[in-house]
Design a protein around this motif. Structure first.
Motif, PDB file in Angstrom:
ATOM      1  N   ILE A  74       8.281  17.993   1.047  1.00 20.93           N
ATOM      2  CA  ILE A  74       7.573  17.021   0.227  1.00 20.93           C
ATOM      3  C   ILE A  74       7.392  15.735   1.020  1.00 20.93           C
ATOM      4  N   GLY A  75       6.381  14.963   0.671  1.00 23.27           N
ATOM      5  CA  GLY A  75       6.163  13.663   1.298  1.00 23.27           C
ATOM      6  C   GLY A  75       5.640  13.735   2.723  1.00 23.27           C
ATOM      7  N   LEU A  76       4.875  14.767   3.056  1.00 21.87           N
ATOM      8  CA  LEU A  76       4.388  14.931   4.430  1.00 21.87           C
ATOM      9  C   LEU A  76       3.148  14.091   4.706  1.00 21.87           C
ATOM     10  N   ALA A  77       3.074  13.495   5.892  1.00 25.06           N
ATOM     11  CA  ALA A  77       1.900  12.778   6.340  1.00 25.06           C
ATOM     12  C   ALA A  77       0.949  13.698   7.107  1.00 25.06           C
ATOM     13  N   ARG A  78       1.446  14.881   7.499  1.00 22.34           N
ATOM     14  CA  ARG A  78       0.602  15.890   8.173  1.00 22.34           C
ATOM     15  C   ARG A  78       1.283  17.244   7.957  1.00 22.34           C
ATOM     16  N   ARG A 137       0.875  -1.170   0.000  1.00 19.71           N
ATOM     17  CA  ARG A 137       0.000   0.000   0.000  1.00 19.71           C
ATOM     18  C   ARG A 137       0.908   1.214   0.000  1.00 19.71           C
ATOM     19  N   CYS A 138       0.654   2.136  -0.899  1.00 15.97           N
ATOM     20  CA  CYS A 138       1.455   3.352  -0.962  1.00 15.97           C
ATOM     21  C   CYS A 138       1.410   4.026   0.417  1.00 15.97           C
ATOM     22  N   PRO A 139       2.557   4.428   0.975  1.00 20.84           N
ATOM     23  CA  PRO A 139       2.592   4.955   2.343  1.00 20.84           C
ATOM     24  C   PRO A 139       2.046   6.381   2.462  1.00 20.84           C
ATOM     25  N   LEU A 140       1.807   6.807   3.699  1.00 22.96           N
ATOM     26  CA  LEU A 140       1.383   8.176   3.988  1.00 22.96           C
ATOM     27  C   LEU A 140       2.363   9.153   3.349  1.00 22.96           C
ATOM     28  N   GLY A 141       1.820  10.269   2.859  1.00 20.54           N
ATOM     29  CA  GLY A 141       2.667  11.305   2.267  1.00 20.54           C
ATOM     30  C   GLY A 141       3.102  11.027   0.844  1.00 20.54           C
ATOM     31  N   HIS A 142       2.613   9.951   0.248  1.00 19.70           N
ATOM     32  CA  HIS A 142       3.023   9.535  -1.093  1.00 19.70           C
ATOM     33  C   HIS A 142       1.809   9.213  -1.960  1.00 19.70           C
ATOM     34  N   GLN A 147      -4.656  13.387  -5.319  1.00 17.77           N
ATOM     35  CA  GLN A 147      -5.240  12.927  -4.065  1.00 17.77           C
ATOM     36  C   GLN A 147      -4.491  13.455  -2.838  1.00 17.77           C
ATOM     37  N   CYS A 148      -3.302  14.040  -3.035  1.00 16.85           N
ATOM     38  CA  CYS A 148      -2.623  14.714  -1.927  1.00 16.85           C
ATOM     39  C   CYS A 148      -3.490  15.909  -1.527  1.00 16.85           C
ATOM     40  N   LEU A 149      -3.593  16.169  -0.246  1.00 16.30           N
ATOM     41  CA  LEU A 149      -4.476  17.222   0.256  1.00 16.30           C
ATOM     42  C   LEU A 149      -3.744  18.550   0.347  1.00 16.30           C
ATOM     43  N   GLU A 150      -4.427  19.632  -0.030  1.00 15.55           N
ATOM     44  CA  GLU A 150      -3.833  20.954   0.128  1.00 15.55           C
ATOM     45  C   GLU A 150      -3.689  21.255   1.608  1.00 15.55           C
ATOM     46  N   CYS A 151      -2.609  21.951   1.964  1.00 15.16           N
ATOM     47  CA  CYS A 151      -2.384  22.320   3.347  1.00 15.16           C
ATOM     48  C   CYS A 151      -3.565  23.183   3.822  1.00 15.16           C
ATOM     49  N   PRO A 152      -4.110  22.918   5.008  1.00 21.29           N
ATOM     50  CA  PRO A 152      -5.269  23.692   5.484  1.00 21.29           C
ATOM     51  C   PRO A 152      -4.910  25.155   5.757  1.00 21.29           C
ATOM     52  N   PRO A 153      -5.889  26.044   5.681  1.00 17.37           N
ATOM     53  CA  PRO A 153      -5.650  27.455   5.993  1.00 17.37           C
ATOM     54  C   PRO A 153      -5.047  27.607   7.392  1.00 17.37           C
ATOM     55  N   LYS A 163       5.380  20.005  -2.077  1.00 15.06           N
ATOM     56  CA  LYS A 163       5.304  21.062  -1.062  1.00 15.06           C
ATOM     57  C   LYS A 163       3.948  21.731  -1.147  1.00 15.06           C
ATOM     58  N   GLY A 164       3.406  22.105   0.013  1.00 11.46           N
ATOM     59  CA  GLY A 164       2.091  22.735   0.055  1.00 11.46           C
ATOM     60  C   GLY A 164       0.961  21.736   0.173  1.00 11.46           C
ATOM     61  N   THR A 165       1.326  20.433   0.194  1.00 13.35           N
ATOM     62  CA  THR A 165       0.322  19.376   0.327  1.00 13.35           C
ATOM     63  C   THR A 165       0.809  18.348   1.350  1.00 13.35           C
ATOM     64  N   PHE A 166      -0.095  17.441   1.717  1.00  9.26           N
ATOM     65  CA  PHE A 166       0.235  16.327   2.600  1.00  9.26           C
ATOM     66  C   PHE A 166      -0.747  15.203   2.304  1.00  9.26           C
ATOM     67  N   SER A 167      -0.505  14.039   2.866  1.00  8.14           N
ATOM     68  CA  SER A 167      -1.458  12.940   2.763  1.00  8.14           C
ATOM     69  C   SER A 167      -1.408  12.116   4.041  1.00  8.14           C
ATOM     70  N   ASN A 168      -2.527  12.113   4.768  1.00  8.90           N
ATOM     71  CA  ASN A 168      -2.631  11.287   5.976  1.00  8.90           C
ATOM     72  C   ASN A 168      -3.377   9.984   5.684  1.00  8.90           C
TER      73      ASN A 168
END
Length: 92
Positions: free
Chosen positions: A84-88, A36-41, A71-77, A57-62
């Motif tokens: 890059i590659g952030l899980a949060r 399964r593709c890991p968090l942040g990827h 499908q990477c989520l935009e960083c919240p306001p 950069k500017g996104t994350f995936s939890n």
């Protein structure tokens, strides 16, 4: 196989794909193992190097098992995503 020259980020901000990656779609990364593709990827079909599938950069995936960069989520306001590659998000 088909070349992915520059196409890894082509879907960002565009069409949201609902298909999630599987070991079959990520043979280059999974080496045929259950994967399964890991968090942040994100892991599109044919991805050969997990470093090439890090959310920008500017996104994350939890969530795991993303199949497309869109499908990477935009960083919240009020938060920032400085790498890059952030899980949060990195922080406020």
């Amino acid at each position: 196989g088909a070349s992915n020259n520059g196409s890894a980020n082509a879907g960002f901000g565009g069409l949201l794909l609902t298909k999630y990656s599987t070991s079959a779609a990520c043979v280059g990364v999974s080496q045929g193992m259950d994967f399964r593709c890991p968090l942040g990827h994100f892991c599109p079909a044919g991805l050969a190097n997990l470093e090439d599938g890090r959310c920008p950069k500017g996104t994350f995936s939890n969530h795991s098992a993303l199949a497309n960069v869109s499908q990477c989520l935009e960083c919240p306001p009020g938060m920032f995503c400085a790498d890059i590659g952030l899980a949060r998000p990195s922080g406020p």
